[in-house]
Design a protein around this motif. Structure first.
Motif, PDB file in Angstrom:
ATOM      1  N   GLU A 196       0.801  -1.174   0.027  1.00 20.44           N
ATOM      2  CA  GLU A 196       0.006  -0.065   0.009  1.00 20.44           C
ATOM      3  C   GLU A 196       0.983   0.998  -0.109  1.00 20.44           C
ATOM      4  OE1 GLU A 196      -2.549  -0.347   3.367  1.00 20.44           O
ATOM      5  OE2 GLU A 196      -3.948  -1.762   2.435  1.00 20.44           O
ATOM      6  N   ALA A 197       2.010   1.284   0.582  1.00 25.05           N
ATOM      7  CA  ALA A 197       2.710   2.384   0.857  1.00 25.05           C
ATOM      8  C   ALA A 197       3.716   2.666  -0.572  1.00 25.05           C
ATOM      9  CB  ALA A 197       3.720   2.227   1.712  1.00 25.05           C
ATOM     10  N   PHE A 198       4.035   1.556  -1.082  1.00 22.50           N
ATOM     11  CA  PHE A 198       4.360   1.626  -2.461  1.00 22.50           C
ATOM     12  C   PHE A 198       3.674   2.100  -3.442  1.00 22.50           C
ATOM     13  CE2 PHE A 198       6.178   0.055  -6.380  1.00 22.50           C
ATOM     14  CZ  PHE A 198       7.494   0.462  -6.447  1.00 22.50           C
ATOM     15  N   ASN A 199       2.231   1.679  -3.550  1.00 23.98           N
ATOM     16  CA  ASN A 199       1.317   2.007  -4.392  1.00 23.98           C
ATOM     17  C   ASN A 199       1.176   3.435  -4.229  1.00 23.98           C
ATOM     18  OD1 ASN A 199       1.177  -0.347  -5.612  1.00 23.98           O
ATOM     19  ND2 ASN A 199      -0.606  -0.893  -4.647  1.00 23.98           N
ATOM     20  N   LYS A 200       0.903   3.965  -2.887  1.00 28.88           N
ATOM     21  CA  LYS A 200       0.835   5.397  -2.689  1.00 28.88           C
ATOM     22  C   LYS A 200       1.924   6.447  -3.320  1.00 28.88           C
ATOM     23  CE  LYS A 200      -2.182   4.987   1.446  1.00 28.88           C
ATOM     24  NZ  LYS A 200      -2.164   5.271   2.900  1.00 28.88           N
ATOM     25  N   ARG A 201       3.433   5.946  -3.184  1.00 29.99           N
ATOM     26  CA  ARG A 201       4.519   6.475  -3.936  1.00 29.99           C
ATOM     27  C   ARG A 201       4.225   6.511  -5.572  1.00 29.99           C
ATOM     28  NH1 ARG A 201       8.604   3.234  -1.648  1.00 29.99           N
ATOM     29  NH2 ARG A 201      10.125   4.688  -2.903  1.00 29.99           N
ATOM     30  N   ILE A 202       3.926   5.453  -5.923  1.00 29.13           N
ATOM     31  CA  ILE A 202       3.744   5.352  -7.576  1.00 29.13           C
ATOM     32  C   ILE A 202       2.578   6.472  -7.705  1.00 29.13           C
ATOM     33  CG2 ILE A 202       2.945   4.122  -9.114  1.00 29.13           C
ATOM     34  CD1 ILE A 202       5.636   3.486  -8.618  1.00 29.13           C
ATOM     35  N   PHE A 203       1.434   6.559  -7.084  1.00 30.26           N
ATOM     36  CA  PHE A 203       0.581   7.439  -7.513  1.00 30.26           C
ATOM     37  C   PHE A 203       0.653   8.935  -7.300  1.00 30.26           C
ATOM     38  CE2 PHE A 203      -2.383   3.422  -6.866  1.00 30.26           C
ATOM     39  CZ  PHE A 203      -2.542   3.222  -8.236  1.00 30.26           C
ATOM     40  N   SER A 204       1.738   9.030  -6.394  1.00 27.41           N
ATOM     41  CA  SER A 204       1.964  10.517  -5.946  1.00 27.41           C
ATOM     42  C   SER A 204       3.237  11.061  -6.778  1.00 27.41           C
ATOM     43  CB  SER A 204       2.391  10.673  -4.609  1.00 27.41           C
ATOM     44  OG  SER A 204       3.265   9.915  -4.086  1.00 27.41           O
ATOM     45  N   GLU A 205       3.478  10.005  -7.643  1.00 27.31           N
ATOM     46  CA  GLU A 205       4.738  10.122  -8.844  1.00 27.31           C
ATOM     47  C   GLU A 205       6.013  10.642  -7.847  1.00 27.31           C
ATOM     48  OE1 GLU A 205       3.771  13.162 -11.552  1.00 27.31           O
ATOM     49  OE2 GLU A 205       2.242  12.069 -12.354  1.00 27.31           O
ATOM     50  N   ASP A 206       6.208   9.798  -6.698  1.00 27.69           N
ATOM     51  CA  ASP A 206       7.534   9.649  -5.862  1.00 27.69           C
ATOM     52  C   ASP A 206       8.828   9.534  -7.048  1.00 27.69           C
ATOM     53  OD1 ASP A 206       9.535   8.104  -4.366  1.00 27.69           O
ATOM     54  OD2 ASP A 206       8.946   9.865  -3.419  1.00 27.69           O
ATOM     55  N   PRO A 207       9.628  10.350  -7.196  1.00 30.39           N
ATOM     56  CA  PRO A 207      10.635   9.947  -8.121  1.00 30.39           C
ATOM     57  C   PRO A 207      11.602   8.694  -8.020  1.00 30.39           C
ATOM     58  CG  PRO A 207      10.985  12.258  -7.427  1.00 30.39           C
ATOM     59  CD  PRO A 207      10.012  11.381  -6.458  1.00 30.39           C
ATOM     60  N   GLU A 208      11.659   8.246  -6.700  1.00 32.76           N
ATOM     61  CA  GLU A 208      12.349   7.009  -6.316  1.00 32.76           C
ATOM     62  C   GLU A 208      11.350   5.577  -6.557  1.00 32.76           C
ATOM     63  OE1 GLU A 208      14.407   4.905  -2.559  1.00 32.76           O
ATOM     64  OE2 GLU A 208      13.842   6.708  -2.254  1.00 32.76           O
ATOM     65  N   ALA A 209      10.152   5.809  -6.217  1.00 34.15           N
ATOM     66  CA  ALA A 209       9.357   4.678  -6.801  1.00 34.15           C
ATOM     67  C   ALA A 209       9.174   4.537  -8.139  1.00 34.15           C
ATOM     68  CB  ALA A 209       7.823   5.052  -5.855  1.00 34.15           C
ATOM     69  N   THR A 210       9.113   5.795  -9.007  1.00 32.03           N
ATOM     70  CA  THR A 210       9.063   5.688 -10.263  1.00 32.03           C
ATOM     71  C   THR A 210      10.166   4.760 -10.874  1.00 32.03           C
ATOM     72  OG1 THR A 210       7.734   7.701 -10.239  1.00 32.03           O
ATOM     73  CG2 THR A 210       8.653   7.033 -12.437  1.00 32.03           C
ATOM     74  N   ARG A 211      11.343   5.249 -10.256  1.00 36.98           N
ATOM     75  CA  ARG A 211      12.646   4.569 -10.837  1.00 36.98           C
ATOM     76  C   ARG A 211      12.449   2.977 -10.662  1.00 36.98           C
ATOM     77  NH1 ARG A 211      15.180   9.122  -8.714  1.00 36.98           N
ATOM     78  NH2 ARG A 211      15.874   8.154  -6.883  1.00 36.98           N
ATOM     79  N   GLU A 212      12.011   2.700  -9.494  1.00 31.32           N
ATOM     80  CA  GLU A 212      11.908   1.156  -8.992  1.00 31.32           C
ATOM     81  C   GLU A 212      10.731   0.505  -9.762  1.00 31.32           C
ATOM     82  OE1 GLU A 212      11.118   0.728  -4.948  1.00 31.32           O
ATOM     83  OE2 GLU A 212      12.714   2.066  -4.141  1.00 31.32           O
ATOM     84  N   ALA A 213       9.616   1.284 -10.354  1.00 31.12           N
ATOM     85  CA  ALA A 213       8.755   0.951 -11.147  1.00 31.12           C
ATOM     86  C   ALA A 213       7.647  -0.386 -10.386  1.00 31.12           C
ATOM     87  CB  ALA A 213       9.338   0.416 -12.331  1.00 31.12           C
ATOM     88  N   TRP A 214       8.331  -1.086  -9.838  1.00 33.28           N
ATOM     89  CA  TRP A 214       7.570  -2.235  -9.251  1.00 33.28           C
ATOM     90  C   TRP A 214       8.411  -2.761  -7.930  1.00 33.28           C
ATOM     91  CZ3 TRP A 214       9.415  -7.458 -10.603  1.00 33.28           C
ATOM     92  CH2 TRP A 214      10.567  -7.566 -11.423  1.00 33.28           C
ATOM     93  N   GLN A 215       7.669  -3.645  -7.171  1.00 36.32           N
ATOM     94  CA  GLN A 215       8.161  -4.152  -6.074  1.00 36.32           C
ATOM     95  C   GLN A 215       8.622  -5.604  -6.508  1.00 36.32           C
ATOM     96  OE1 GLN A 215       4.840  -3.760  -3.113  1.00 36.32           O
ATOM     97  NE2 GLN A 215       6.671  -2.890  -1.599  1.00 36.32           N
ATOM     98  N   ARG A 216       9.782  -5.840  -5.942  1.00 33.12           N
ATOM     99  CA  ARG A 216      10.585  -6.980  -6.336  1.00 33.12           C
ATOM    100  C   ARG A 216      10.645  -8.228  -5.396  1.00 33.12           C
ATOM    101  NH1 ARG A 216      12.483  -2.624  -8.809  1.00 33.12           N
ATOM    102  NH2 ARG A 216      13.274  -2.795 -10.905  1.00 33.12           N
ATOM    103  N   TYR A 217       9.698  -8.141  -4.175  1.00 34.11           N
ATOM    104  CA  TYR A 217       9.833  -9.317  -3.498  1.00 34.11           C
ATOM    105  C   TYR A 217       9.798 -10.569  -3.604  1.00 34.11           C
ATOM    106  CZ  TYR A 217       9.386  -5.317   0.272  1.00 34.11           C
ATOM    107  OH  TYR A 217       9.681  -4.253   0.788  1.00 34.11           O
ATOM    108  N   TYR A 218       8.671 -10.952  -4.682  1.00 34.36           N
ATOM    109  CA  TYR A 218       8.402 -12.247  -5.130  1.00 34.36           C
ATOM    110  C   TYR A 218       9.448 -12.574  -6.211  1.00 34.36           C
ATOM    111  CZ  TYR A 218       5.981 -16.281  -7.017  1.00 34.36           C
ATOM    112  OH  TYR A 218       5.923 -17.523  -7.109  1.00 34.36           O
ATOM    113  N   PHE A 219       9.680 -11.725  -6.996  1.00 41.43           N
ATOM    114  CA  PHE A 219      10.583 -11.888  -7.953  1.00 41.43           C
ATOM    115  C   PHE A 219      11.885 -12.464  -7.614  1.00 41.43           C
ATOM    116  CE2 PHE A 219      13.506 -11.390 -11.503  1.00 41.43           C
ATOM    117  CZ  PHE A 219      12.760 -11.674 -12.803  1.00 41.43           C
ATOM    118  N   ARG A 220      12.358 -11.731  -6.429  1.00 39.53           N
ATOM    119  CA  ARG A 220      13.603 -12.068  -5.912  1.00 39.53           C
ATOM    120  C   ARG A 220      13.661 -13.038  -4.882  1.00 39.53           C
ATOM    121  NH1 ARG A 220      15.842  -5.870  -4.783  1.00 39.53           N
ATOM    122  NH2 ARG A 220      16.466  -5.463  -7.150  1.00 39.53           N
TER     123      ARG A 220
END
Length: 247
Positions: free
Chosen positions: A196-220
């Motif tokens: 939820e925190a990450f999605n809020k950062r994405i929707f608010s166009e937080d630069p760091e979250a935008t660079r990350e683009a997606w959470q990688r917990y499951y992928f990693r």
């Protein structure tokens, strides 16, 4: 362990390990769907049987075998053996060209290539007890409406994967409240908080979250920092073995 593959025709289709690429996934910006690990893993968790000759199949909506017309792009000596209208009712039938034998207790699922989308026709799936069956099976696709569909040369017409299906009978599905598993509930709530925190950062166009683009917990194969230890035996890439010729 061996998956034994016995050709039943002179020129059987090529078999290759499942490939991760999908045309519709490539069309997204930054190929975003490939970030969904379950999609990519499903694409590669089996072997593809490849169509040997490009052709067009046309169904007029009728219920008889001759209501499907098959037209290869070029003459092919085995086309009439490879694909035909066998079951009628708008069902297109491919012959695998092989007899498969699996170890005791292992069966084969024959289905359409995972996440391979074709307009106007739907792959049907079958589970085959290949640990004893002494004859081959067919792969079937059903038209969803009258019209034409294309199968290109090298396009997978069947995807095979293996399952210990007898063990399924031993499972009893049980629905429980998360409160019954406090450790799992805590892990879920930590993940939910981070998501939820990450999605809020994405929707608010937080630069760091935008660079990350997606959470990688499951992928990693990782948990959020508050959860330890790291899960074991996580796989984020699968490359199965290609068939070997042993005579």
């Amino acid at each position: 362990m061996e998956l034994e593959i016995y050709p039943t025709v002179d020129r059987p289709p090529e078999i290759v390990p499942g490939r991760p690429q999908r045309a519709w996934m490539d069309k997204f910006a930054d190929r975003h769907p490939y970030r969904c690990l379950p999609l990519s893993m499903a694409n590669t968790s089996g072997w593809e049987l490849l169509n040997p000759v490009a052709f067009t199949a046309e169904w007029n909506g009728g219920l008889f075998q001759d209501d499907i017309k098959l037209t290869p792009d070029r003459p092919h000596p085995d086309f009439h053996l490879h694909v035909k209208s066998h079951f009628s009712h708008g069902v297109l039938t491919f012959h695998a060209g092989y007899l498969f034998r699996t170890p005791p207790g292992w069966s084969m699922i024959a289905q359409g290539p995972p996440n391979h989308v074709k307009d106007g026709i739907q792959p049907l799936a079958g589970l085959v007890e290949t640990d004893w069956l002494p004859f081959p099976f067919t792969m079937n696709w059903m038209f969803t409406r009258p019209g034409k569909v294309r199968f290109e040369k090298g396009e997978p017409f069947c995807f095979i994967t293996l399952v210990q299906d007898q063990a399924l009978n031993q499972f009893q599905p049980v629905i429980r409240s998360l409160d019954r598993n406090p450790e799992l509930k805590d892990q879920y709530e930590v993940w939910q908080k981070h998501r939820e925190a990450f999605n809020k950062r994405i929707f608010s166009e937080d630069p760091e979250a935008t660079r990350e683009a997606w959470q990688r917990y499951y992928f990693r194969g990782e948990f959020p920092e508050e959860i330890a230890p790291k899960p074991q035996n996580h796989v984020n890439k699968r490359r199965l073995k290609a068939p070997q010729f042993r005579g």
